[in-house]
Design a protein around this motif. Structure first.
Motif, PDB file in Angstrom:
ATOM      1  N   LEU A 241     -11.848 -39.934  30.051  1.00 12.33           N
ATOM      2  CA  LEU A 241     -10.437 -39.820  30.386  1.00 12.33           C
ATOM      3  C   LEU A 241      -9.762 -38.905  29.369  1.00 12.33           C
ATOM      4  O   LEU A 241     -10.025 -38.992  28.166  1.00 12.33           O
ATOM      5  N   GLY A 242      -8.866 -38.064  29.859  1.00 14.81           N
ATOM      6  CA  GLY A 242      -8.133 -37.186  28.960  1.00 14.81           C
ATOM      7  C   GLY A 242      -6.867 -36.683  29.606  1.00 14.81           C
ATOM      8  O   GLY A 242      -6.662 -36.843  30.811  1.00 14.81           O
ATOM      9  N   VAL A 243      -6.018 -36.078  28.803  1.00  9.68           N
ATOM     10  CA  VAL A 243      -4.772 -35.489  29.303  1.00  9.68           C
ATOM     11  C   VAL A 243      -4.604 -34.110  28.685  1.00  9.68           C
ATOM     12  O   VAL A 243      -5.023 -33.870  27.550  1.00  9.68           O
ATOM     13  N   PRO A 244      -3.994 -33.173  29.421  1.00  3.85           N
ATOM     14  CA  PRO A 244      -3.731 -31.850  28.835  1.00  3.85           C
ATOM     15  C   PRO A 244      -2.832 -31.969  27.612  1.00  3.85           C
ATOM     16  O   PRO A 244      -1.882 -32.759  27.588  1.00  3.85           O
ATOM     17  N   THR A 245      -3.139 -31.193  26.597  1.00  8.64           N
ATOM     18  CA  THR A 245      -2.337 -31.219  25.377  1.00  8.64           C
ATOM     19  C   THR A 245      -0.946 -30.656  25.636  1.00  8.64           C
ATOM     20  O   THR A 245      -0.798 -29.604  26.241  1.00  8.64           O
ATOM     21  N   LYS A 246       0.071 -31.364  25.183  1.00  9.62           N
ATOM     22  CA  LYS A 246       1.452 -30.911  25.355  1.00  9.62           C
ATOM     23  C   LYS A 246       1.904 -29.998  24.219  1.00  9.62           C
ATOM     24  O   LYS A 246       2.632 -29.034  24.421  1.00  9.62           O
ATOM     25  N   ALA A 247       1.477 -30.316  23.005  1.00  4.26           N
ATOM     26  CA  ALA A 247       1.962 -29.593  21.828  1.00  4.26           C
ATOM     27  C   ALA A 247       1.207 -28.284  21.635  1.00  4.26           C
ATOM     28  O   ALA A 247       0.096 -28.103  22.127  1.00  4.26           O
ATOM     29  N   THR A 248       1.835 -27.372  20.922  1.00  2.00           N
ATOM     30  CA  THR A 248       1.157 -26.152  20.493  1.00  2.00           C
ATOM     31  C   THR A 248       0.251 -26.494  19.311  1.00  2.00           C
ATOM     32  O   THR A 248       0.686 -27.133  18.351  1.00  2.00           O
ATOM     33  N   ARG A 264      -3.299 -23.326  24.555  1.00  2.00           N
ATOM     34  CA  ARG A 264      -3.005 -24.707  24.944  1.00  2.00           C
ATOM     35  C   ARG A 264      -3.532 -25.045  26.333  1.00  2.00           C
ATOM     36  O   ARG A 264      -3.850 -26.203  26.613  1.00  2.00           O
ATOM     37  N   SER A 265      -3.632 -24.058  27.202  1.00  2.00           N
ATOM     38  CA  SER A 265      -4.071 -24.326  28.571  1.00  2.00           C
ATOM     39  C   SER A 265      -5.515 -24.791  28.639  1.00  2.00           C
ATOM     40  O   SER A 265      -5.957 -25.327  29.659  1.00  2.00           O
ATOM     41  N   THR A 266      -6.276 -24.597  27.565  1.00  2.76           N
ATOM     42  CA  THR A 266      -7.684 -25.014  27.548  1.00  2.76           C
ATOM     43  C   THR A 266      -7.910 -26.288  26.739  1.00  2.76           C
ATOM     44  O   THR A 266      -9.053 -26.740  26.611  1.00  2.76           O
ATOM     45  N   LEU A 267      -6.846 -26.861  26.174  1.00  3.35           N
ATOM     46  CA  LEU A 267      -6.989 -27.994  25.263  1.00  3.35           C
ATOM     47  C   LEU A 267      -6.629 -29.311  25.944  1.00  3.35           C
ATOM     48  O   LEU A 267      -5.620 -29.414  26.642  1.00  3.35           O
ATOM     49  N   TRP A 268      -7.459 -30.309  25.710  1.00  3.34           N
ATOM     50  CA  TRP A 268      -7.242 -31.649  26.254  1.00  3.34           C
ATOM     51  C   TRP A 268      -7.327 -32.670  25.132  1.00  3.34           C
ATOM     52  O   TRP A 268      -8.139 -32.544  24.214  1.00  3.34           O
ATOM     53  N   THR A 312     -11.845 -36.447  33.218  1.00  7.04           N
ATOM     54  CA  THR A 312     -11.051 -37.086  34.264  1.00  7.04           C
ATOM     55  C   THR A 312      -9.606 -37.141  33.798  1.00  7.04           C
ATOM     56  O   THR A 312      -9.309 -37.736  32.760  1.00  7.04           O
ATOM     57  N   LYS A 313      -8.718 -36.521  34.561  1.00  6.34           N
ATOM     58  CA  LYS A 313      -7.320 -36.490  34.129  1.00  6.34           C
ATOM     59  C   LYS A 313      -6.716 -37.883  34.219  1.00  6.34           C
ATOM     60  O   LYS A 313      -6.685 -38.517  35.271  1.00  6.34           O
ATOM     61  N   GLY A 314      -6.240 -38.366  33.083  1.00  2.00           N
ATOM     62  CA  GLY A 314      -5.655 -39.698  33.025  1.00  2.00           C
ATOM     63  C   GLY A 314      -4.148 -39.642  32.880  1.00  2.00           C
ATOM     64  O   GLY A 314      -3.499 -38.679  33.287  1.00  2.00           O
TER      65      GLY A 314
END
Length: 343
Positions: A241-248, A264-268, A312-314
Motif C-alpha cells: 500500500l502506498g500514496v503519491p508523495t504530496k511534498a516536494t 515528485r510524480s515518480t515518488l510514493w 497499490t494506491k491506498g
C-alpha cells in the motif's frame, strides 16, 4: 503467432491470461505480473490503428518447421525471460492453476479464503510518543491502538492466521481484544524491524499463499485497502500500500546543501500492509543476511531479489501513529468516517 505446426493461428490480444504456476515460486509470480501487464497493454492497443502499433518484440515459439525460436542473451534478466514466456503463454492457452489459492483470469484475481498469514508488528518502543508504554498500546477510540488493525485484519475471510510480534508482557492485550476464530500465535520482536519480521515469518504456517506484514501502529487501514493489496500481491508477485508523495522532496549532501530536486510524480510514500509469498520473503532474508544489508521495509527485501513490486494506491488516512498529534488527527479521521457510515 504461437503454435506447433505450419498453420499457427494469430493470437487475440484479449484472450484470457492462462498458465499453470506454483503460487510460491518467485519466477511464477514474475510471470503472472508480466502476463497481467501484457494483457492491459493489449487491451489498450485495441483502439490503435494496426499501422501505428510497434512491431512485437517477441519471437514465435513452437516445434514446427515454421516456428522461429530466438535464444535470449545470457544477460537477459529472469524477469525479462518471465515476461516473454508469460506473454506468449497467456495468449496461447487457457488453464487453471492447480493451487486453490490462485485464480487468475482477464478481469479477476481472487485470494482464496484462509490462504493469508498476517504478521502484525507490535514490538516498537515508541520513544517519540513520550509515553510510559509503547504507543501501539495506548488507548484510541475506546481500545488499544493495536486492537484496531488486529480486528480489521482477522475479520477478513482471506486471512487464515494471525502472527503477532510483541513482547510477552503485552500478549494479554491482544488476547483480550481478540474476537476472531482465526488462530492467533505470537513471536518475539528483534533489535530492528527486519529482525521482527523475520521472527514473525518463522511462525507462519506451512502452505500459506501470502504473508501480509502490517504495522500495529496503523489503526486506520480499511478492509477494502487490505483486500486490494492482497489481490495485487497475488497477481503481480508482491504489493505494498502506498500514496503519491504530496511534498516536494530534495536530495541533500552531508552538509545539508541541496543536490537536486526529485521528480515528485515518480515518488510514493510506502504504507502497510506489504504482501508477498512467504517463500520469497524467506529467500530475501537469506540474501539480506548473507550480504549484511539493512532494509527499512519489507518489499525492499523483495527488491533485493530483483523481483517486481506493485504499489497499490491506498488512502492518506492510513497514517502511522508516532506522536501525540497523530493520535488527535487519527481520532478526527475515524470519527468523521464513522459519522459518514452512520448517516
Amino acid at each position: 503467432s504461437v503454435g506447433s505446426g505450419t498453420e499457427s493461428a494469430p493470437l487475440s490480444p484479449l484472450c484470457t491470461p492462462a498458465y499453470t504456476l506454483q503460487p510460491h515460486s518467485s519466477l511464477a509470480h514474475s510471470m503472472q505480473a508480466a502476463a497481467s501487464l501484457a494483457l492491459r497493454r493489449a487491451t489498450t492497443e485495441r483502439a490503435e490503428p494496426r499501422s501505428r502499433r510497434p512491431a512485437p518484440a517477441l519471437a514465435s515459439v513452437g516445434s514446427g518447421p515454421s516456428s522461429a525460436t530466438r535464444i535470449p542473451s545470457l544477460q537477459t534478466s529472469s524477469a525479462s525471460l518471465a515476461s516473454r514466456w508469460a506473454l506468449q503463454r497467456c495468449r496461447s492457452m487457457r488453464a487453471r492453476s492447480p493451487s486453490p489459492a490462485v485464480t487468475v483470469c482477464a478481469s479477476d484475481v481472487r485470494v482464496a479464503d484462509g490462504s493469508v498469514s498476517v504478521v502484525l508488528l507490535s514490538g516498537g518502543k515508541g520513544t517519540r510518543m513520550g509515553a510510559k508504554i509503547p504507543k501501539q498500546y495506548l488507548m484510541f477510540m475506546g481500545k488499544p491502538i493495536c486492537a484496531h488493525s488486529l480486528q480489521t485484519l482477522s475479520s477478513l475471510p482471506e486471512v487464515g492466521e494471525m502472527v503477532v510480534v510483541c513482547e510477552e508482557e503485552f500478549e494479554s492485550i491482544f488476547t483480550d481484544n481478540y474476537t476472531s476464530d482465526v488462530p492467533l500465535v505470537f513471536a518475539r520482536p528483534g533489535n530492528e524491524r527486519q529482525d521482527s519480521v523475520y521472527n514473525g515469518l518463522q511462525k507462519v504456517r506451512e502452505g500459506a499463499a501470502l504473508a501480509c506484514i502490517h504495522d500495529s501502529a496503523r489503526p486506520l487501514v480499511t478492509p477494502e485497502e487490505v483486500t486490494q493489496v492482497l489481490k495485487d500481491a497475488l497477481e503481480y508477485g508482491a504489493a505494498v500500500l502506498g500514496v503519491p508523495t504530496k511534498a516536494t522532496i530534495k536530495q541533500a549532501d552531508g552538509d545539508q546543501f541541496v543536490v537536486k530536486t526529485l521528480d515528485r510524480s515518480t515518488l510514493w510514500e510506502m504504507h502497510t500492509p506489504q504482501v508477498m509469498p512467504p517463500e520469497v520473503l524467506q529467500r530475501g532474508f537469506e540474501k539480506v543476511r548473507a550480504e549484511n544489508l539493512v532494509v527499512t521495509d519489507d518489499v525492499s527485501i523483495v527488491e533485493h531479489l530483483g523481483l517486481p513490486v506493485f504499489i497499490t494506491k491506498g488512502s492518506y488516512n492510513n497514517l502511522k501513529i508516532t506522536t501525540p498529534d497523530d493520535i488527535a488527527v487519527a481520532e478526527r479521521i475515524l470519527a468523521g468516517t464513522e459519522s459518514l457510515v452512520a448517516s
